[in-house]
Write a protein that holds these residues in place. Structure first.
Motif, PDB file in Angstrom:
ATOM      1  N   LEU A  55      -1.372   2.999   2.248  1.00 14.62           N
ATOM      2  CA  LEU A  55      -1.045   1.596   2.513  1.00 14.62           C
ATOM      3  C   LEU A  55      -1.098   0.759   1.243  1.00 14.62           C
ATOM      4  O   LEU A  55      -0.258  -0.125   1.059  1.00 14.62           O
ATOM      5  CB  LEU A  55      -1.984   1.042   3.581  1.00 14.62           C
ATOM      6  CG  LEU A  55      -1.829   1.729   4.942  1.00 14.62           C
ATOM      7  CD1 LEU A  55      -2.951   1.318   5.876  1.00 14.62           C
ATOM      8  CD2 LEU A  55      -0.462   1.453   5.541  1.00 14.62           C
ATOM      9  N   ASP A  56      -2.047   1.025   0.364  1.00 11.08           N
ATOM     10  CA  ASP A  56      -2.103   0.313  -0.913  1.00 11.08           C
ATOM     11  C   ASP A  56      -0.828   0.563  -1.718  1.00 11.08           C
ATOM     12  O   ASP A  56      -0.288  -0.346  -2.338  1.00 11.08           O
ATOM     13  CB  ASP A  56      -3.327   0.745  -1.724  1.00 11.08           C
ATOM     14  CG  ASP A  56      -4.630   0.205  -1.159  1.00 11.08           C
ATOM     15  OD1 ASP A  56      -4.598  -0.740  -0.338  1.00 11.08           O
ATOM     16  OD2 ASP A  56      -5.702   0.736  -1.526  1.00 11.08           O
ATOM     17  N   PHE A  57      -0.340   1.800  -1.671  1.00 14.59           N
ATOM     18  CA  PHE A  57       0.911   2.119  -2.360  1.00 14.59           C
ATOM     19  C   PHE A  57       2.078   1.363  -1.715  1.00 14.59           C
ATOM     20  O   PHE A  57       2.916   0.791  -2.411  1.00 14.59           O
ATOM     21  CB  PHE A  57       1.159   3.635  -2.335  1.00 14.59           C
ATOM     22  CG  PHE A  57       2.356   4.041  -3.131  1.00 14.59           C
ATOM     23  CD1 PHE A  57       2.254   4.272  -4.493  1.00 14.59           C
ATOM     24  CD2 PHE A  57       3.596   4.159  -2.532  1.00 14.59           C
ATOM     25  CE1 PHE A  57       3.362   4.623  -5.245  1.00 14.59           C
ATOM     26  CE2 PHE A  57       4.716   4.510  -3.269  1.00 14.59           C
ATOM     27  CZ  PHE A  57       4.599   4.743  -4.629  1.00 14.59           C
ATOM     28  N   CYS A  58       2.106   1.338  -0.380  1.00 17.21           N
ATOM     29  CA  CYS A  58       3.202   0.672   0.342  1.00 17.21           C
ATOM     30  C   CYS A  58       3.208  -0.841   0.124  1.00 17.21           C
ATOM     31  O   CYS A  58       4.243  -1.482   0.286  1.00 17.21           O
ATOM     32  CB  CYS A  58       3.115   0.977   1.837  1.00 17.21           C
ATOM     33  SG  CYS A  58       3.559   2.673   2.256  1.00 17.21           S
ATOM     34  N   ARG A  59       2.084  -1.407  -0.268  1.00 13.13           N
ATOM     35  CA  ARG A  59       2.053  -2.840  -0.582  1.00 13.13           C
ATOM     36  C   ARG A  59       2.853  -3.131  -1.848  1.00 13.13           C
ATOM     37  O   ARG A  59       3.288  -4.256  -2.071  1.00 13.13           O
ATOM     38  CB  ARG A  59       0.617  -3.314  -0.747  1.00 13.13           C
ATOM     39  CG  ARG A  59      -0.138  -3.452   0.560  1.00 13.13           C
ATOM     40  CD  ARG A  59      -1.568  -3.922   0.297  1.00 13.13           C
ATOM     41  NE  ARG A  59      -2.307  -4.093   1.513  1.00 13.13           N
ATOM     42  CZ  ARG A  59      -3.218  -3.234   1.979  1.00 13.13           C
ATOM     43  NH1 ARG A  59      -3.459  -2.106   1.312  1.00 13.13           N
ATOM     44  NH2 ARG A  59      -3.855  -3.478   3.092  1.00 13.13           N
ATOM     45  N   VAL A  60       3.055  -2.096  -2.677  1.00 18.27           N
ATOM     46  CA  VAL A  60       3.842  -2.217  -3.901  1.00 18.27           C
ATOM     47  C   VAL A  60       5.243  -1.650  -3.695  1.00 18.27           C
ATOM     48  O   VAL A  60       6.235  -2.248  -4.096  1.00 18.27           O
ATOM     49  CB  VAL A  60       3.144  -1.494  -5.078  1.00 18.27           C
ATOM     50  CG1 VAL A  60       3.995  -1.568  -6.345  1.00 18.27           C
ATOM     51  CG2 VAL A  60       1.767  -2.068  -5.328  1.00 18.27           C
ATOM     52  N   LEU A  61       5.335  -0.494  -3.042  1.00 22.29           N
ATOM     53  CA  LEU A  61       6.616   0.172  -2.811  1.00 22.29           C
ATOM     54  C   LEU A  61       6.559   0.903  -1.480  1.00 22.29           C
ATOM     55  O   LEU A  61       5.845   1.895  -1.338  1.00 22.29           O
ATOM     56  CB  LEU A  61       6.928   1.161  -3.944  1.00 22.29           C
ATOM     57  CG  LEU A  61       8.242   1.927  -3.823  1.00 22.29           C
ATOM     58  CD1 LEU A  61       9.438   0.977  -3.791  1.00 22.29           C
ATOM     59  CD2 LEU A  61       8.380   2.921  -4.971  1.00 22.29           C
ATOM     60  N   ASP A  62       7.317   0.423  -0.531  1.00 19.93           N
ATOM     61  CA  ASP A  62       7.333   1.000   0.809  1.00 19.93           C
ATOM     62  C   ASP A  62       8.439   2.050   0.908  1.00 19.93           C
ATOM     63  O   ASP A  62       9.424   1.888   1.606  1.00 19.93           O
ATOM     64  CB  ASP A  62       7.531  -0.113   1.849  1.00 19.93           C
ATOM     65  CG  ASP A  62       7.356   0.371   3.278  1.00 19.93           C
ATOM     66  OD1 ASP A  62       6.563   1.309   3.500  1.00 19.93           O
ATOM     67  OD2 ASP A  62       8.014  -0.193   4.170  1.00 19.93           O
ATOM     68  N   GLY A  63       8.251   3.129   0.160  1.00 13.87           N
ATOM     69  CA  GLY A  63       9.167   4.249   0.212  1.00 13.87           C
ATOM     70  C   GLY A  63      10.189   4.267  -0.906  1.00 13.87           C
ATOM     71  O   GLY A  63      10.539   3.235  -1.464  1.00 13.87           O
ATOM     72  N   ALA A  64      10.628   5.475  -1.233  1.00 12.62           N
ATOM     73  CA  ALA A  64      11.651   5.674  -2.256  1.00 12.62           C
ATOM     74  C   ALA A  64      12.449   6.926  -1.912  1.00 12.62           C
ATOM     75  O   ALA A  64      11.870   7.971  -1.623  1.00 12.62           O
ATOM     76  CB  ALA A  64      11.022   5.826  -3.636  1.00 12.62           C
ATOM     77  N   SER A  65      13.753   6.790  -1.936  1.00 13.62           N
ATOM     78  CA  SER A  65      14.636   7.934  -1.756  1.00 13.62           C
ATOM     79  C   SER A  65      15.074   8.353  -3.152  1.00 13.62           C
ATOM     80  O   SER A  65      15.891   7.694  -3.781  1.00 13.62           O
ATOM     81  CB  SER A  65      15.846   7.541  -0.898  1.00 13.62           C
ATOM     82  OG  SER A  65      16.680   8.656  -0.732  1.00 13.62           O
ATOM     83  N   CYS A  66      14.480   9.423  -3.636  1.00  9.60           N
ATOM     84  CA  CYS A  66      14.670   9.820  -5.029  1.00  9.60           C
ATOM     85  C   CYS A  66      15.790  10.831  -5.214  1.00  9.60           C
ATOM     86  O   CYS A  66      15.835  11.539  -6.204  1.00  9.60           O
ATOM     87  CB  CYS A  66      13.372  10.385  -5.575  1.00  9.60           C
ATOM     88  SG  CYS A  66      11.976   9.277  -5.413  1.00  9.60           S
ATOM     89  N   GLY A  67      16.669  10.922  -4.277  1.00 14.83           N
ATOM     90  CA  GLY A  67      17.757  11.865  -4.376  1.00 14.83           C
ATOM     91  C   GLY A  67      17.826  12.680  -3.106  1.00 14.83           C
ATOM     92  O   GLY A  67      17.035  12.497  -2.188  1.00 14.83           O
ATOM     93  N   PRO A  68      18.756  13.610  -3.060  1.00 16.79           N
ATOM     94  CA  PRO A  68      18.948  14.351  -1.816  1.00 16.79           C
ATOM     95  C   PRO A  68      17.782  15.261  -1.446  1.00 16.79           C
ATOM     96  O   PRO A  68      17.615  15.599  -0.282  1.00 16.79           O
ATOM     97  CB  PRO A  68      20.214  15.168  -2.081  1.00 16.79           C
ATOM     98  CG  PRO A  68      20.341  15.233  -3.555  1.00 16.79           C
ATOM     99  CD  PRO A  68      19.702  13.997  -4.093  1.00 16.79           C
ATOM    100  N   SER A  69      16.947  15.626  -2.402  1.00 14.89           N
ATOM    101  CA  SER A  69      15.894  16.587  -2.068  1.00 14.89           C
ATOM    102  C   SER A  69      14.467  16.053  -2.186  1.00 14.89           C
ATOM    103  O   SER A  69      13.526  16.787  -1.888  1.00 14.89           O
ATOM    104  CB  SER A  69      16.054  17.846  -2.924  1.00 14.89           C
ATOM    105  OG  SER A  69      15.961  17.520  -4.290  1.00 14.89           O
ATOM    106  N   VAL A  70      14.273  14.809  -2.595  1.00 12.37           N
ATOM    107  CA  VAL A  70      12.914  14.263  -2.701  1.00 12.37           C
ATOM    108  C   VAL A  70      12.886  12.855  -2.129  1.00 12.37           C
ATOM    109  O   VAL A  70      13.685  12.003  -2.510  1.00 12.37           O
ATOM    110  CB  VAL A  70      12.410  14.233  -4.163  1.00 12.37           C
ATOM    111  CG1 VAL A  70      11.017  13.628  -4.235  1.00 12.37           C
ATOM    112  CG2 VAL A  70      12.398  15.629  -4.765  1.00 12.37           C
ATOM    113  N   GLN A  71      11.946  12.642  -1.221  1.00 14.51           N
ATOM    114  CA  GLN A  71      11.787  11.337  -0.606  1.00 14.51           C
ATOM    115  C   GLN A  71      10.304  11.034  -0.452  1.00 14.51           C
ATOM    116  O   GLN A  71       9.525  11.891  -0.052  1.00 14.51           O
ATOM    117  CB  GLN A  71      12.459  11.323   0.758  1.00 14.51           C
ATOM    118  CG  GLN A  71      12.380   9.999   1.444  1.00 14.51           C
ATOM    119  CD  GLN A  71      13.106  10.005   2.776  1.00 14.51           C
ATOM    120  OE1 GLN A  71      13.516  11.044   3.286  1.00 14.51           O
ATOM    121  NE2 GLN A  71      13.259   8.839   3.349  1.00 14.51           N
ATOM    122  N   LEU A  72       9.935   9.825  -0.774  1.00 17.13           N
ATOM    123  CA  LEU A  72       8.594   9.317  -0.522  1.00 17.13           C
ATOM    124  C   LEU A  72       8.744   8.324   0.625  1.00 17.13           C
ATOM    125  O   LEU A  72       9.503   7.356   0.515  1.00 17.13           O
ATOM    126  CB  LEU A  72       8.051   8.630  -1.776  1.00 17.13           C
ATOM    127  CG  LEU A  72       6.586   8.250  -1.785  1.00 17.13           C
ATOM    128  CD1 LEU A  72       5.700   9.470  -1.553  1.00 17.13           C
ATOM    129  CD2 LEU A  72       6.229   7.609  -3.112  1.00 17.13           C
TER     130      LEU A  72
END
Length: 184
Positions: A55-72
């Motif tokens: 949640l602390d991370f999501c307060r700064v960045l709520d997800g990232a699609s880093c390309g077709p094979s990596v997603q946060l």
């Protein structure tokens, strides 16, 4: 970003640089970077069992699609993917919703936050056959480190995402890292 969030200035600066580069890059998919989670949403999610570090991370960045094979995952998507934490018959992996929280995917394998130790774990080299892996590898000591050292670092991202040399110039995440001044 709220004062209650212990995010590092390096994470904030990196995300700011990526957001600026994304705003100036109409050729990169706009959903590459998520928004932020507000305090009320984070508090409710924590009460529902989401780990504070996530949640602390999501307060700064709520997800990232880093390309077709990596997603946060962002918070909403993470909540939908917790089934990956459930034990699997005949798997040697220590799957347990009490011990793990699924925070993303890499090469069709889930990436987990260890609830006790805070490390980021996974078996991305196993790909879709991840349940057959003998053990999880520690991908980073924490979620912020995973993002900064594995995803926001071009060489590490290429290794994790298995980006072929012929495709480097076409990978949107690598384009964004270059435009943000985070890669050569």
């Amino acid at each position: 970003m709220t004062s209650a969030s212990p995010a590092s200035s390096r994470l904030i600066a990196t995300v700011d640089a990526l957001r600026t580069a994304l705003a100036e890059s109409p050729d990169v998919l706009s959903f590459t970077l998520g928004g932020t989670v507000d305090e009320e949403t984070a508090t409710a999610a924590e009460a529902d069992g989401a780990p504070r570090e996530f949640l602390d991370f999501c307060r700064v960045l709520d997800g990232a699609s880093c390309g077709p094979s990596v997603q946060l995952f962002g918070l909403e998507e993470a909540e939908e993917h917790q089934f990956f934490c459930e034990p699997v018959v005949d798997s040697a992996l220590p799957l347990s919703p009490e011990k793990l929280f699924c925070v993303g995917m890499a090469n069709e394998a889930p990436v987990f936050l260890d609830r006790a130790g805070g490390g980021v774990l996974g078996a991305p080299e196993a790909g879709p056959d991840w349940v057959d892996a003998e053990r999880f590898d520690q991908l980073a000591p924490g979620l912020e480190a995973f993002f900064l050292e594995r995803l926001a670092t071009a060489a590490e991202y290429r290794r994790l995402a298995l980006v072929d040399d012929d495709l480097v110039e076409y990978d949107d995440w690598l384009k964004l890292l270059r435009r943000a001044g985070l890669a050569d």
